[in-house]
Write a protein that holds these residues in place. Structure first.
Motif: not given
Length: 249
Positions: A153-160, A174-179, A197-202
């Motif tokens: 998971a990441a808050v936003r898609p990495p630019r690269a 998966p996009m987001g932090t706790s949710g 909805p999903v729950a992944f490691r960062p």
């Protein structure tokens, strides 16, 4: 029990309306063919629909893997990048869907890279490239990619990663932090579809250790936050003051 029978039962349950994780025949056939027990060294755990921990990494539950694959919508001939390859199971299914030489994968954990390579080689998908990389930077040497799958998971898609996506490509993550929400995006970063909805490691960056529970921040996010904060400060707020030493400048 015969692993082939267990695979059949697993895929049948994923296709059933109770789970509705699979609805594409190509993906279902690929999951029937890939020996999951070769990636999860316990038949009972391999075909149970729950996530499993192996050497500090999470092996996705079959239903979660199926939803990722359905969302990715990989077509034969597509060049694919998997970020966070783990034990290699999802990459193997993608190789089964098309050509293993078109599937590329990275992981920040060197031990998992070796594990994935061994698993893929042992199951006949050794032509899949697996490299030890910071996943947020992608694999520019082999870009552009028609499909990019991020299994963290990441808050936003990495630019690269967006830069390495072809013009009509598709990035699933998966996009987001706790949710968190599983989303599909185009090369501009526009959300095409919100899946579930999903729950992944960062998504870990270079210098971070696998297994540490810390909020993921991409390099782009750090830069954006710094620029935003700098714009908010004016005059004396930009001065550094050493209160303890009684000095200021």
């Amino acid at each position: 029990m015969d692993p082939a029978v267990l695979r059949e039962d697993m895929v049948d349950s994923l296709e059933h309306e109770a789970k509705a994780a699979l609805d594409t025949e190509r993906v279902a056939l690929a999951m029937r063919d890939v020996p999951r027990e070769a990636f999860v060294d316990d038949e009972r755990l391999a075909y149970a629909d729950r996530a499993t921990e192996i050497d500090g990494t999470t092996v996705l539950a079959p239903s979660t893997a199926a939803r990722l694959l359905e969302a990715l919508d990989a077509r034969e001939g597509d060049s694919i990048l998997v970020v966070g390859v783990g034990v290699g199971y999802t990459a193997a299914v993608l190789a089964e869907l098309g050509d293993a030489t078109n599937v590329h994968a990275v992981d920040i954990d060197r031990n998992m890279v070796h594990t994935a390579r061994e698993n893929l080689d042992r199951t006949g998908y050794g032509a899949t490239l697996v490299d030890c990389r910071d996943g947020s930077r992608g694999l520019p040497e082999y870009a552009p990619f028609d499909r990019i799958l991020v299994e963290a998971a990441a808050v936003r898609p990495p630019r690269a990663l967006l830069d390495q996506l072809s013009g009509d490509g598709r990035l699933v993550m998966p996009m987001g932090t706790s949710g968190q929400t599983l989303v599909a995006l185009d090369s501009t970063g526009t959300v095409l579809e919100r899946i579930c909805p999903v729950a992944f490691r960062p998504l870990l960056l270079e210098g971070q250790q696998p297994g540490r529970l810390e909020r993921n921040r991409t390099e782009r996010e750090d830069r954006e936050f710094a620029e935003r904060n700098a714009q908010r400060r004016h005059g004396w707020e930009q001065e550094w003051i050493d209160w303890d030493g009684g000095r200021y400048r």
